[in-house]
Scaffold this motif. Structure first.
Motif, PDB file in Angstrom:
ATOM      1  N   THR A 213     -88.619 -55.463-110.555  1.00 51.90           N
ATOM      2  CA  THR A 213     -89.302 -56.032-111.721  1.00 51.90           C
ATOM      3  C   THR A 213     -90.135 -57.260-111.381  1.00 51.90           C
ATOM      4  O   THR A 213     -90.697 -57.901-112.270  1.00 51.90           O
ATOM      5  N   PRO A 324     -93.599 -53.748-112.849  1.00 48.74           N
ATOM      6  CA  PRO A 324     -94.837 -54.263-113.444  1.00 48.74           C
ATOM      7  C   PRO A 324     -96.019 -54.216-112.486  1.00 48.74           C
ATOM      8  O   PRO A 324     -97.165 -54.186-112.926  1.00 48.74           O
ATOM      9  N   ARG A 327     -98.244 -51.377-113.210  1.00 51.00           N
ATOM     10  CA  ARG A 327     -99.087 -51.556-114.391  1.00 51.00           C
ATOM     11  C   ARG A 327    -100.294 -52.425-114.080  1.00 51.00           C
ATOM     12  O   ARG A 327    -101.385 -52.205-114.610  1.00 51.00           O
ATOM     13  N   SER A 328    -100.116 -53.413-113.211  1.00 49.44           N
ATOM     14  CA  SER A 328    -101.228 -54.313-112.892  1.00 49.44           C
ATOM     15  C   SER A 328    -102.343 -53.586-112.162  1.00 49.44           C
ATOM     16  O   SER A 328    -103.500 -53.973-112.239  1.00 49.44           O
ATOM     17  N   ASN A 332    -103.313 -53.563-116.057  1.00 45.55           N
ATOM     18  CA  ASN A 332    -102.194 -53.987-116.904  1.00 45.55           C
ATOM     19  C   ASN A 332    -102.116 -53.202-118.219  1.00 45.55           C
ATOM     20  O   ASN A 332    -101.686 -53.713-119.248  1.00 45.55           O
TER      21      ASN A 332
END
Length: 420
Positions: A213, A324, A327-328, A332
């Motif tokens: 994470t 994450p 996602r970036s 994002n």
């Protein structure tokens, strides 16, 4: 929410009591009306209600509780349950209800097992991961239909205690209560050797989750040391068991030192006994004569494998909810909403644990043990709930099999017939 949870827990506890009474009634009736395949239970106890508790592994646990480890093969069984049986027998003797005989030991173990009812713990664990009171209730209600009700709800067996402490530790991990989780997993390991794999939940929560994470600031030297210590604690019962055996069998003062003391790089009586007396080993159980045992275990084993496949096949959609950094790379953009509560990212360590344990049971152990051991996996009931909602025909088939097989297994257990 609170009133709903309270109502659910009360209903589930009622169902658990009803299930125990049903199992006790069916086993008792079967034991008294049908002839025993093996008359051994009549040797240790009189023909009373206590005698229905003396079947299969209960012989070994009661003998260890009464006499200690006398025979080499008994070292396949850990001392957690015999210890509880001795404590219970002592308490019964103080109260004037019995002595250190077979019946008192068996009765004590069974009463202790009743106190370790895991219904409430499973409900709260399911509520945490599935984020739905109705799904948590459904999953826990389905746990009433166990694949080995005699071992899980009646007899002096390891499984009720192992399941209870496993669930307790998993719930503690879900709440980041790492010390409590480690203690619970260590207690579980006092009953079954596979409790050592439960340490993986602590490792996952303390190290792997922060890494995935992006919370690398949490990965301090102090946290790493704490994780090592807490992960090691559940290993102690297994190590202690083997060290005590080594001191008994392998010291120079021993009259005859067994071969296993010197033939292994790390001498382990547990591995030796499992191999010698139970023929445990990779694909050793895959013989024509054992086909019936594979047929017995197939529904329970396949049930886990299918759910693991369902979850892992959706892993590409789950990973962006965990990591994450992925996602970036897509500006994002929030990941798409998962279309099932049974794809919750928090289930991933449970899926990996279930896949590993079920594979070991299938390829490296007596496969019918899965009927007793897989109920210690909450995924067994999350998978059943998923079938009931997403594939109702298969869900009804699972419930039907569970009810019919559960009833049949009680009769087989009562008359001392396999599987057990």
């Amino acid at each position: 929410m609170q009133s709903t949870t309270t109502k659910h827990v009360r209903t589930l506890l009622f169902l658990s009591v009803v299930a125990r009474l049903a199992v006790w009634t069916l086993v008792s009736i079967s034991a008294y009306l049908l002839p025993l395949f093996d008359a051994s239970p009549d040797i240790g106890t009189s023909r009373s209600w206590d005698s229905v508790l003396l079947r299969w592994d209960a012989f070994h646990f009661a003998h260890i509780a009464k006499e200690g480890y006398v025979y080499e093969y008994e070292w396949a069984f850990f001392n957690g349950l015999p210890l509880l049986m001795r404590v219970s027998a002592h308490l019964q003797a103080l109260a004037g209800f019995g002595s250190n005989d077979w019946a008192t030991l068996l009765r004590g173990g069974a009463c202790m097992a009743v106190l370790c009812d895991s219904t409430q713990v499973l409900y709260h664990l399911s509520l945490h991961h599935l984020h739905s009171p109705s799904l948590a209730f459904l999953s826990t209600a389905l746990s009433v239909f166990s694949s080995s009700p005699a071992a899980l709800r009646l007899a002096s067996y390891n499984e009720p205690f192992f399941t209870y402490f496993s669930y307790r530790g998993m719930l503690a991990c879900a709440r980041s209560q790492w010390i409590a989780a480690s203690i619970c997993f260590a207690l579980a390991s006092m009953f079954r050797s596979n409790g050592i794999f439960l340490s993986g939940f602590i490792l996952w929560g303390m190290l792997i989750t922060p890494f995935l994470t992006g919370r690398k600031d949490l990965l301090t030297h102090t946290r790493l040391l704490k994780c090592v210590l807490l992960t090691a604690l559940p290993l102690i019962p297994f190590i202690h068991h083997n060290i005590i055996a080594y001191l008994v069998f392998c010291t120079p003062s021993t009259t005859r030192i067994p071969d296993w003391c010197a033939t292994s790089m790390i001498p382990s009586i547990y591995s030796h006994v499992q191999s010698k007396y139970w023929n445990v080993g990779f694909l050793r159980y895959w013989t024509v004569s054992n086909i019936p045992n594979f047929i017995f275990a197939l529904p329970a084993v396949l049930h886990i494998f299918v759910f693991c496949w369902f979850y892992l096949s959706n892993l590409p959609a789950i990973i962006p909810h965990i990591i994450p950094q992925i996602r970036s790379k897509t500006n994002n953009v929030p990941p798409p909403q998962l279309d099932s509560s049974f794809l919750s990212p928090s289930l991933l360590p449970h899926v990996l644990h279930a896949l590993a344990l079920t594979s070991i049971l299938t390829f490296n152990a007596h496969v019918q043990i899965s009927l007793r051991l897989l109920p210690s996996l909450p995924i067994t009931y999350w998978a059943a709930a998923r079938l009931m909602l997403d594939l109702p025909k298969w869900g009804k088939a699972w419930v039907t099999w569970s009810v019919l097989w559960g009833a049949l297994s009680c009769v087989l257990w009562a008359v001392f017939l396999p599987p057990a």
